[in-house]
Design a protein around this motif. Structure first.
Motif, PDB file in Angstrom:
ATOM      1  N   CYS A  12       0.773  -1.302   0.810  1.00  0.00           N
ATOM      2  CA  CYS A  12      -0.302   0.038   0.408  1.00  0.00           C
ATOM      3  C   CYS A  12       0.729   1.162   0.075  1.00  0.00           C
ATOM      4  CB  CYS A  12      -1.006   0.221   1.544  1.00  0.00           C
ATOM      5  SG  CYS A  12      -2.334  -0.774   1.273  1.00  0.00           S
ATOM      6  N   THR A  13       1.955   1.027   0.774  1.00  0.00           N
ATOM      7  CA  THR A  13       2.934   2.397   0.484  1.00  0.00           C
ATOM      8  C   THR A  13       3.864   2.538   0.363  1.00  0.00           C
ATOM      9  OG1 THR A  13       3.886   1.776   2.168  1.00  0.00           O
ATOM     10  CG2 THR A  13       1.153   2.268   2.924  1.00  0.00           C
ATOM     11  N   ASN A  14       4.013   1.304  -0.640  1.00  0.00           N
ATOM     12  CA  ASN A  14       5.408   1.186  -1.313  1.00  0.00           C
ATOM     13  C   ASN A  14       6.499   0.985  -0.703  1.00  0.00           C
ATOM     14  OD1 ASN A  14       4.480   2.184  -4.058  1.00  0.00           O
ATOM     15  ND2 ASN A  14       4.901   4.086  -3.468  1.00  0.00           N
ATOM     16  N   VAL A  15       6.325   0.821   0.493  1.00  0.00           N
ATOM     17  CA  VAL A  15       7.766  -0.036   1.440  1.00  0.00           C
ATOM     18  C   VAL A  15       7.961  -1.741   0.851  1.00  0.00           C
ATOM     19  CG1 VAL A  15       8.164  -0.985   3.441  1.00  0.00           C
ATOM     20  CG2 VAL A  15       7.315   0.942   2.954  1.00  0.00           C
ATOM     21  N   THR A  16       6.497  -2.943   0.654  1.00  0.00           N
ATOM     22  CA  THR A  16       7.332  -3.756   0.681  1.00  0.00           C
ATOM     23  C   THR A  16       7.713  -3.807  -1.471  1.00  0.00           C
ATOM     24  OG1 THR A  16       5.044  -4.575   1.984  1.00  0.00           O
ATOM     25  CG2 THR A  16       5.827  -6.199  -0.290  1.00  0.00           C
ATOM     26  N   VAL A  20      11.030  -6.106  -3.952  1.00  0.00           N
ATOM     27  CA  VAL A  20      10.250  -6.952  -4.950  1.00  0.00           C
ATOM     28  C   VAL A  20      11.599  -7.080  -6.139  1.00  0.00           C
ATOM     29  CG1 VAL A  20       7.922  -7.394  -3.784  1.00  0.00           C
ATOM     30  CG2 VAL A  20       8.057  -6.040  -5.995  1.00  0.00           C
ATOM     31  N   ALA A  21      11.213  -5.679  -6.892  1.00  0.00           N
ATOM     32  CA  ALA A  21      11.661  -5.485  -8.283  1.00  0.00           C
ATOM     33  C   ALA A  21      13.268  -6.058  -7.862  1.00  0.00           C
ATOM     34  CB  ALA A  21      12.889  -4.171  -8.256  1.00  0.00           C
ATOM     35  N   ASP A  22      14.077  -6.266  -7.017  1.00  0.00           N
ATOM     36  CA  ASP A  22      15.464  -7.185  -6.461  1.00  0.00           C
ATOM     37  C   ASP A  22      14.835  -8.464  -6.524  1.00  0.00           C
ATOM     38  OD1 ASP A  22      17.208  -4.452  -6.258  1.00  0.00           O
ATOM     39  OD2 ASP A  22      17.209  -4.360  -4.295  1.00  0.00           O
ATOM     40  N   LEU A  23      14.015  -8.702  -6.021  1.00  0.00           N
ATOM     41  CA  LEU A  23      14.058 -10.013  -5.624  1.00  0.00           C
ATOM     42  C   LEU A  23      13.141 -10.715  -7.176  1.00  0.00           C
ATOM     43  CD1 LEU A  23      13.380 -12.439  -3.298  1.00  0.00           C
ATOM     44  CD2 LEU A  23      11.128 -12.006  -2.472  1.00  0.00           C
ATOM     45  N   ALA A  24      12.367  -9.954  -8.063  1.00  0.00           N
ATOM     46  CA  ALA A  24      11.915 -10.579  -9.263  1.00  0.00           C
ATOM     47  C   ALA A  24      13.368 -10.362 -10.068  1.00  0.00           C
ATOM     48  CB  ALA A  24      11.218  -9.910  -9.192  1.00  0.00           C
ATOM     49  N   THR A 114       7.299  -7.082   5.205  1.00  0.00           N
ATOM     50  CA  THR A 114       8.102  -5.805   5.809  1.00  0.00           C
ATOM     51  C   THR A 114       7.784  -4.966   6.683  1.00  0.00           C
ATOM     52  OG1 THR A 114       6.353  -5.013   4.196  1.00  0.00           O
ATOM     53  CG2 THR A 114       9.205  -5.571   3.610  1.00  0.00           C
ATOM     54  N   SER A 115       8.383  -4.637   7.599  1.00  0.00           N
ATOM     55  CA  SER A 115       7.602  -3.986   8.698  1.00  0.00           C
ATOM     56  C   SER A 115       8.614  -3.287   9.677  1.00  0.00           C
ATOM     57  CB  SER A 115       7.420  -5.734   9.328  1.00  0.00           C
ATOM     58  OG  SER A 115       7.227  -5.201  11.128  1.00  0.00           O
ATOM     59  N   GLY A 116       7.971  -1.773   9.908  1.00  0.00           N
ATOM     60  CA  GLY A 116       8.698  -1.352  10.565  1.00  0.00           C
ATOM     61  C   GLY A 116       9.663  -2.032  12.569  1.00  0.00           C
ATOM     62  N   GLU A 117       9.035  -3.293  12.838  1.00  0.00           N
ATOM     63  CA  GLU A 117       9.566  -3.543  14.339  1.00  0.00           C
ATOM     64  C   GLU A 117       9.213  -5.052  14.322  1.00  0.00           C
ATOM     65  OE1 GLU A 117       8.515  -1.496  17.473  1.00  0.00           O
ATOM     66  OE2 GLU A 117       9.195   0.869  16.621  1.00  0.00           O
ATOM     67  N   SER A 118       8.023  -5.240  13.533  1.00  0.00           N
ATOM     68  CA  SER A 118       7.198  -7.133  14.126  1.00  0.00           C
ATOM     69  C   SER A 118       8.671  -8.336  13.368  1.00  0.00           C
ATOM     70  CB  SER A 118       5.984  -6.700  13.590  1.00  0.00           C
ATOM     71  OG  SER A 118       5.959  -6.095  14.024  1.00  0.00           O
ATOM     72  N   ARG A 141      11.802 -14.761   5.622  1.00  0.00           N
ATOM     73  CA  ARG A 141      12.471 -13.229   5.715  1.00  0.00           C
ATOM     74  C   ARG A 141      11.552 -12.258   5.404  1.00  0.00           C
ATOM     75  NH1 ARG A 141      18.051 -12.689   5.969  1.00  0.00           N
ATOM     76  NH2 ARG A 141      18.249 -10.407   6.015  1.00  0.00           N
ATOM     77  N   VAL A 142      12.135 -11.204   6.762  1.00  0.00           N
ATOM     78  CA  VAL A 142      11.521 -10.192   6.950  1.00  0.00           C
ATOM     79  C   VAL A 142      12.566  -9.038   6.599  1.00  0.00           C
ATOM     80  CG1 VAL A 142      10.711  -9.057   9.599  1.00  0.00           C
ATOM     81  CG2 VAL A 142      10.703 -11.231   9.368  1.00  0.00           C
ATOM     82  N   CYS A 143      11.739  -8.030   5.989  1.00  0.00           N
ATOM     83  CA  CYS A 143      12.637  -7.079   5.292  1.00  0.00           C
ATOM     84  C   CYS A 143      12.502  -5.985   5.677  1.00  0.00           C
ATOM     85  CB  CYS A 143      12.508  -7.655   3.517  1.00  0.00           C
ATOM     86  SG  CYS A 143      12.694  -9.178   3.051  1.00  0.00           S
ATOM     87  N   ASN A 144      13.344  -5.604   7.007  1.00  0.00           N
ATOM     88  CA  ASN A 144      12.535  -4.180   7.362  1.00  0.00           C
ATOM     89  C   ASN A 144      14.054  -3.273   7.099  1.00  0.00           C
ATOM     90  OD1 ASN A 144      11.454  -5.535   9.579  1.00  0.00           O
ATOM     91  ND2 ASN A 144      12.675  -5.203  11.154  1.00  0.00           N
ATOM     92  N   GLY A 145      13.119  -2.138   6.855  1.00  0.00           N
ATOM     93  CA  GLY A 145      14.210  -1.594   5.959  1.00  0.00           C
ATOM     94  C   GLY A 145      14.242  -1.723   4.448  1.00  0.00           C
ATOM     95  N   HIS A 146      15.640  -1.088   3.564  1.00  0.00           N
ATOM     96  CA  HIS A 146      15.663  -2.415   2.589  1.00  0.00           C
ATOM     97  C   HIS A 146      16.577  -2.923   2.202  1.00  0.00           C
ATOM     98  CE1 HIS A 146      14.344  -1.836  -2.575  1.00  0.00           C
ATOM     99  NE2 HIS A 146      15.768  -1.836  -1.850  1.00  0.00           N
ATOM    100  N   PRO A 147      16.555  -4.332   2.187  1.00  0.00           N
ATOM    101  CA  PRO A 147      17.778  -5.117   1.931  1.00  0.00           C
ATOM    102  C   PRO A 147      18.120  -4.580   0.986  1.00  0.00           C
ATOM    103  CG  PRO A 147      15.547  -6.373   1.580  1.00  0.00           C
ATOM    104  CD  PRO A 147      15.083  -5.305   2.443  1.00  0.00           C
ATOM    105  N   SER A 148      19.891  -5.124   1.433  1.00  0.00           N
ATOM    106  CA  SER A 148      20.445  -4.942  -0.131  1.00  0.00           C
ATOM    107  C   SER A 148      20.245  -6.370  -0.477  1.00  0.00           C
ATOM    108  CB  SER A 148      21.960  -5.023   0.402  1.00  0.00           C
ATOM    109  OG  SER A 148      22.066  -6.394   0.741  1.00  0.00           O
ATOM    110  N   ARG A 149      20.460  -5.554  -2.611  1.00  0.00           N
ATOM    111  CA  ARG A 149      20.960  -6.707  -3.314  1.00  0.00           C
ATOM    112  C   ARG A 149      21.144  -8.390  -2.936  1.00  0.00           C
ATOM    113  NH1 ARG A 149      19.905  -6.777  -9.920  1.00  0.00           N
ATOM    114  NH2 ARG A 149      18.505  -6.123  -9.086  1.00  0.00           N
ATOM    115  N   GLU A 150      22.492  -7.447  -2.543  1.00  0.00           N
ATOM    116  CA  GLU A 150      23.587  -8.814  -1.494  1.00  0.00           C
ATOM    117  C   GLU A 150      23.037  -9.937  -0.514  1.00  0.00           C
ATOM    118  OE1 GLU A 150      27.945  -9.319   0.116  1.00  0.00           O
ATOM    119  OE2 GLU A 150      27.177  -7.637  -1.043  1.00  0.00           O
ATOM    120  N   LEU A 151      21.854  -8.851   0.345  1.00  0.00           N
ATOM    121  CA  LEU A 151      21.734 -10.046   1.054  1.00  0.00           C
ATOM    122  C   LEU A 151      20.086 -10.647   0.713  1.00  0.00           C
ATOM    123  CD1 LEU A 151      21.725 -10.023   4.172  1.00  0.00           C
ATOM    124  CD2 LEU A 151      19.760  -8.474   4.344  1.00  0.00           C
TER     125      LEU A 151
END
Length: 159
Positions: A12-16, A20-24, A114-118, A141-151
């Motif tokens: 909804c807020t573009n965080v997720t 996805v672009a990196d994951l795809a 994606t989650s701020g803290e959960s 996987r919980v992706c808090n923040g924007h995980p790097s492509r390497e991660l």
């Protein structure tokens, strides 16, 4: 060449969506945005307002928001990465709508959130209940923040 990987996500807020672009790209998967028939407004997403749409949906676990689009040829996918934000330690109800809309028998499902803290909380066990018993669930996987492509690459290769 067709791929057997689908990266389906709700954002909804573009965080997720940022993940996805990196994951795809890493998985060479097709992207599918799970789009609600009735888009969520900023007011709908106000988790502090007990009368907001998302707060009311949280209180009714049987509620299934309608999805405006559908995956063409779901049968061709063997592996589905399923991304969503965590709302009150659970996936939004629209993820349940998505899982109930298709036959996932024998498919591998890999959740990511994606989650701020959960963390995932009880999410994965709730998702499994509405999905085919023969679906194979892998560690998410919980992706808090924007995980790097390497991660993300390391995570995908560990699966």
């Amino acid at each position: 060449m067709e791929t057997n990987v689908l990266v389906a996500y709700f954002s909804c807020t573009n965080v997720t969506r940022k993940v996805v672009a990196d994951l795809a790209a890493i998985t060479k998967g097709d992207l599918f945005a799970i789009t609600p028939q009735d888009a969520y407004t900023k007011e709908d997403l106000d988790w502090q307002n007990k009368n907001s749409r998302t707060s009311k949906e949280k209180e009714d676990p049987s509620f299934r928001p309608a999805i405006a689009n559908s995956v063409a040829h779901m049968e061709k996918y063997d592996t589905i990465y399923l991304g969503f934000p965590i709302w009150w330690y659970k996936a939004p109800n629209i993820i349940l709508t998505f899982l109930e809309s298709y036959d996932f028998s024998g498919k591998t499902i890999i959740p990511f959130c994606t989650s701020g803290e959960s963390d995932f909380g009880s999410t994965v066990s709730l998702l499994k209940k509405v999905c085919s018993e023969t679906a194979v669930w892998k560690t998410g996987r919980v992706c808090n923040g924007h995980p790097s492509r390497e991660l993300l690459t390391r995570w995908v290769h560990k699966l």
